[in-house]
Design a protein around this motif. Sequence first.
Motif, short mmCIF file in Angstrom:
data_model
loop_
_atom_site.label_atom_id
_atom_site.label_comp_id
_atom_site.label_asym_id
_atom_site.label_seq_id
_atom_site.Cartn_x
_atom_site.Cartn_y
_atom_site.Cartn_z
N GLU A 189 -9.72 -8.72 -9.87
CA GLU A 189 -9.49 -7.34 -9.28
C GLU A 189 -9.75 -7.45 -7.72
N ARG A 190 -10.80 -8.31 -7.31
CA ARG A 190 -11.07 -8.36 -5.95
C ARG A 190 -10.02 -9.03 -5.14
N TRP A 198 -6.81 -7.03 -4.73
CA TRP A 198 -7.24 -5.96 -3.70
C TRP A 198 -6.76 -6.47 -2.44
N PHE A 199 -7.53 -7.76 -2.15
CA PHE A 199 -7.22 -8.43 -1.02
C PHE A 199 -5.78 -8.94 -0.60
N GLY A 228 -3.30 -7.17 -1.33
CA GLY A 228 -2.47 -5.85 -1.26
C GLY A 228 -2.31 -5.01 -2.18
N ALA A 229 -2.80 -5.22 -3.42
CA ALA A 229 -2.63 -4.37 -4.49
C ALA A 229 -3.27 -3.15 -4.31
N LYS A 230 -4.50 -2.96 -3.43
CA LYS A 230 -5.24 -1.84 -3.29
C LYS A 230 -5.39 -0.87 -4.33
N GLN A 231 -5.20 0.40 -4.46
CA GLN A 231 -5.57 1.26 -5.67
C GLN A 231 -5.00 0.75 -6.80
N GLN A 232 -3.90 -0.04 -6.83
CA GLN A 232 -3.36 -0.60 -8.04
C GLN A 232 -4.23 -1.94 -8.81
N HIS A 233 -5.23 -2.22 -7.98
CA HIS A 233 -5.91 -3.84 -8.47
C HIS A 233 -6.58 -3.74 -9.67
N THR A 234 -6.88 -2.43 -10.05
CA THR A 234 -7.68 -2.62 -11.52
C THR A 234 -6.78 -2.20 -12.62
#
Length: 210
Positions: A114-115, A118-119, A121-127
């Motif tokens: 997930e981290r 996030w980096f 570019g997934a941001k809020q969708q990363h989980t």
Amino acid sequence: QYAARDMGVPAVGKNKGELLASLNQFLLGLHRQRSTAVIVIDEAHLLSWELLEEIRLLTNLETSNEKLLQIVLIGQPELDEKLDSQNLRQLKQRIALRSRLEPLTIRQTREYIERRLWFAGAKQQHTKIFSPASIEAIQKYSTGIPRLINIIAESALITSYALKHTVVCAETIEEVARDLCLNTSAHKKEVAGHAPAPVVIASKTAVGAS
């Protein structure tokens, strides 16, 4: 020569003694500025005994109170075996710290993926990109080894994109694992027979401890 060039110390046309003298002067300059130079050597288990001995000699660069150069060796379990050999007993005596990277747990695997998302570019969708079941499958086939986690997760993302799936499912991980010929039982035996990669930090401070 490579380390000297990387630090900005001219290496062309110098013999070994001259190069060490230049490197020593550079390190003394850093010391006066209260800075510390560090050489990090990855895949150190592939180094020959002769080259590891050369690295040991670099730990002789010091003041009357402390070392001028810190050396970090990173490698596979074979590095432990080399450092424990009779040929490298002098290098072993200079090691200030040994640390071992253990395989990631299921929770750490999820957080790791997930981290990275996030980096990326997934941001809020990363989980939401990998389902809980797919994370469990990745853990099963990778046994918590980050390099394998990366390979499985990347292949699963590509496969899911081709299938137009918005969420990576466990079935996709199973398919990827088959394509990569990952056998959980065989892989677990391999991991059990070989300790995780050690991180060895050599050449600490006090001369008396060297």
